[in-house]
Design a protein around this motif. Sequence first.
Motif, PDB file in Angstrom:
ATOM      1  N   PRO A 239     -14.055  14.648 -54.366  1.00 59.44           N
ATOM      2  CA  PRO A 239     -13.486  14.847 -55.666  1.00 59.44           C
ATOM      3  C   PRO A 239     -14.169  15.923 -56.475  1.00 59.44           C
ATOM      4  CG  PRO A 239     -13.940  12.441 -54.820  1.00 59.44           C
ATOM      5  CD  PRO A 239     -14.491  13.306 -53.797  1.00 59.44           C
ATOM      6  N   ALA A 240     -13.541  16.453 -57.506  1.00 64.47           N
ATOM      7  CA  ALA A 240     -13.655  17.237 -58.408  1.00 64.47           C
ATOM      8  C   ALA A 240     -13.968  16.952 -59.551  1.00 64.47           C
ATOM      9  CB  ALA A 240     -12.781  18.633 -58.261  1.00 64.47           C
ATOM     10  N   PHE A 241     -15.114  17.149 -60.194  1.00 63.26           N
ATOM     11  CA  PHE A 241     -15.567  16.613 -61.631  1.00 63.26           C
ATOM     12  C   PHE A 241     -15.003  17.608 -62.674  1.00 63.26           C
ATOM     13  CE2 PHE A 241     -18.794  14.578 -59.241  1.00 63.26           C
ATOM     14  CZ  PHE A 241     -18.886  13.275 -59.685  1.00 63.26           C
ATOM     15  N   ALA A 242     -14.574  16.970 -63.817  1.00 57.90           N
ATOM     16  CA  ALA A 242     -13.799  17.790 -64.903  1.00 57.90           C
ATOM     17  C   ALA A 242     -14.931  18.916 -65.310  1.00 57.90           C
ATOM     18  CB  ALA A 242     -13.550  16.756 -66.190  1.00 57.90           C
TER      19      ALA A 242
ATOM     20  N   TYR B 188     -17.148   5.365 -58.973  1.00 58.63           N
ATOM     21  CA  TYR B 188     -18.145   6.306 -59.507  1.00 58.63           C
ATOM     22  C   TYR B 188     -19.441   5.078 -59.260  1.00 58.63           C
ATOM     23  CZ  TYR B 188     -14.703   8.584 -61.871  1.00 58.63           C
ATOM     24  OH  TYR B 188     -13.621   9.443 -62.031  1.00 58.63           O
ATOM     25  N   SER B 189     -20.846   5.832 -58.800  1.00 61.80           N
ATOM     26  CA  SER B 189     -22.079   5.274 -58.695  1.00 61.80           C
ATOM     27  C   SER B 189     -23.069   6.251 -59.150  1.00 61.80           C
ATOM     28  CB  SER B 189     -22.291   4.810 -57.209  1.00 61.80           C
ATOM     29  OG  SER B 189     -22.058   5.788 -56.447  1.00 61.80           O
ATOM     30  N   ILE B 190     -24.371   5.487 -59.419  1.00 61.73           N
ATOM     31  CA  ILE B 190     -25.496   6.275 -59.709  1.00 61.73           C
ATOM     32  C   ILE B 190     -26.342   6.480 -58.512  1.00 61.73           C
ATOM     33  CG2 ILE B 190     -27.272   6.656 -61.237  1.00 61.73           C
ATOM     34  CD1 ILE B 190     -25.756   5.040 -63.466  1.00 61.73           C
ATOM     35  N   LEU B 191     -26.853   7.319 -58.187  1.00 59.99           N
ATOM     36  CA  LEU B 191     -27.740   7.371 -57.073  1.00 59.99           C
ATOM     37  C   LEU B 191     -29.160   6.572 -57.547  1.00 59.99           C
ATOM     38  CD1 LEU B 191     -27.730  10.943 -55.594  1.00 59.99           C
ATOM     39  CD2 LEU B 191     -27.000   8.905 -54.717  1.00 59.99           C
TER      40      LEU B 191
ATOM     41  N   PRO C 178     -21.559  14.862 -55.786  1.00 59.58           N
ATOM     42  CA  PRO C 178     -22.325  14.446 -56.921  1.00 59.58           C
ATOM     43  C   PRO C 178     -22.412  15.219 -58.100  1.00 59.58           C
ATOM     44  CG  PRO C 178     -23.590  15.810 -55.183  1.00 59.58           C
ATOM     45  CD  PRO C 178     -22.131  15.579 -54.689  1.00 59.58           C
ATOM     46  N   VAL C 179     -22.738  15.004 -59.261  1.00 60.29           N
ATOM     47  CA  VAL C 179     -22.756  15.592 -60.169  1.00 60.29           C
ATOM     48  C   VAL C 179     -24.137  15.322 -61.021  1.00 60.29           C
ATOM     49  CG1 VAL C 179     -21.399  14.110 -61.925  1.00 60.29           C
ATOM     50  CG2 VAL C 179     -21.411  16.708 -62.246  1.00 60.29           C
TER      51      VAL C 179
END
Length: 702
Positions: free
Chosen positions: A315-318, A353-356, A405-406
């Motif tokens: 996936p590509a983030f905006a 979506y998730s948070i590391l 990730p972002v």
Amino acid sequence: MPSVLGLLLAWLGGCGCAGRLGPPWPGSRGAPPQGWERPLLRSRRSWVWNQFFVIEEYAGPEPVLIGRLHSDVDRGEGRVKYVLTGEGAGTVFVIDERTGNVHVTKTLDREEKAQYTLLAQAVDRASNRPLEPPSEFIIKVQDINDNPPVFPHGPYHATVPEMSNVGTSVIQVTAHDADDPSYGNSAKLVYMVLEGLPFFSVDPQSDSYQFSVLETLPPGSPVGRLRAHDPDEGDNARLSYRLLDGDGPFAISTDPLGRDGILTISQPLDFERRQAYALRVEAANTRVDPLYIRQGPFKDVATVHVTVEDAAEPPAFARPSYQLGVPENSPPGTVVGKITASDLDTPSSTIRYSILPHSDPGRYFSISPQDGTLRTALPLDRETLAWHNLTVVATELDSPAQAAPVPVVVHALDVNDNVPELAPGTEPFICHGTAPGQLIQTIWALDRDEAGAGSRVTIRSPPGLGPSDLTVRDNEDGSAALLLRTPRLSPPGGPPLLVPLELVDGGRPPLTGTPTLTLSVCQCRPDGALRSCQPPLATGAAPGLSTAALLAILGCGASLLALAGLLARGRPKGGARMTPAEEGEVRENIISYDDEGGGEADTQAFDMAALQRPPPPGLPSGPPRLATCLAARLGRADADPRAPPYDSLQVYGYEGGGTPCGSLSPLGSSWGDSEGEGGDPGEWGPLFRTLAELYGGQEGPA
């Protein structure tokens, strides 16, 4: 009935089934029979079809059949309904919900859109319940030769020296054809000269290269090699390569031998943005003999076509990164911002979506798995941690291996939640002999909120509470000057001056601190430097102690002194041995351990007087009766099965008899007194040698 052309297109599309597989287990509901091992089968889709094609620019009298979709769950009973969604579904393409036949309803242009991605699904006709997951398929628009070649850089202007040799290169021209170069000959070009013969000629075909490269390859990856033909040898055949169109995502270099040009990727590629590139590469000799310079130019140009291939991408983030802010002390659940990503290969794909966990060890934040909304999970404190560096991961639901990730930086925005206070490290004092109006000291205030226009602190005296002999003057910069108003000061070491203050910040609403400053009166040098500053004399009460508390302390001291006097008066003088009656007044404690725990709270004290009662008839009197009494009680305890076991029973009220050195107990002796019975430690004998050394006596005999 579909037309003959429609049937031909259906046959080209491969609408027939590519072999059906039966259920994995014979029998009912997929349960394997006992003793039968399940074979290793390749994973397959339930949909069975080949890739569909439709010829561009075709306009038939009716919708044209281009293929048929069929599901394994369709047994011909009429309960299966086929549904088509995606690009052009319902407008460009329609499906027969009973048979699964797909038709095209309008004329298509490959140069406008080369392919369509659609989703097909089989549902129950009665309940509209999906019978299996949706499947994706592609309809490609097949090219026809409907675009003429064009010269994008024309018209061309060139010059050539007179008397040039035959074969001298004048200029290179390049035409482009919008048709599909990978299908048929529609995009293959042949060059010819219409005017200018017989003076000029053109190569009928360009010396061109075709390469393909995967879009996910990183910069620096090789695309291909180019080699220009040079019949010379050695250094005369060494070449250098360069790109004439230098604004693309490619670069070229020459190999160490000077023969090949190596085309590499210089910038990231994106299939969804651009699928093909046409490059012009020049190869030139690095060494030219001046005698033959007029026979040049010693260089040539070739066209390189690079096709970008699609690849499964994460996936590509905006945005490449996110920087968000939220006020500190916000309640849990406050929205911080929204993180968005999409699947470039399949825009309709679901993203999670998730948070590391390691990026948010305090678990201050939470994120919605469905839409990427970031919220607070705990209140934030800017003064403790102002910046939070998170890493949010977007994962494709259909392909968990595709994740990206972002970085997300969250700033805890300041609010006015800290009371101003005096800056630490300040030790104010006042010099004895300071003149009225003279500056005593400058004090500073500290506001732990974020610096800004509203964080300046005003320092002042509370109305009616400040000392009459001091003045507090605010400097309007977070500091204040202490000035002496009158010359009346206590002597050095006397009571300090207590200066109450008010510290008011500029927040909305403002917060006020009320510290008290203590000024010691000290001796100073003529230049104002501190010489000595003794603590206040004991004549004055300590700050903060009331009269009642001081009287209580004095009363306790007097009681302790009286008790000490009574103890000293009742203690026998010298080392005279106490009489048995006096020894009877000495009381010791017997500690009873009734269980294994509890500590000192479980101890019980016994009065030795209970053990020194008159002996029963028949028992002798004197010290031996104490031992007899203890032995009797010990015997009764040992004979009682209900009594708990005792660890030890130690009594020091009786020392026994027959000691040659006399009593060593300090209870009835005074060390160092000439009347004591201890005598010289050196005379105690070898058994007390170490004890004599500890008490300073001479070393006993070995």
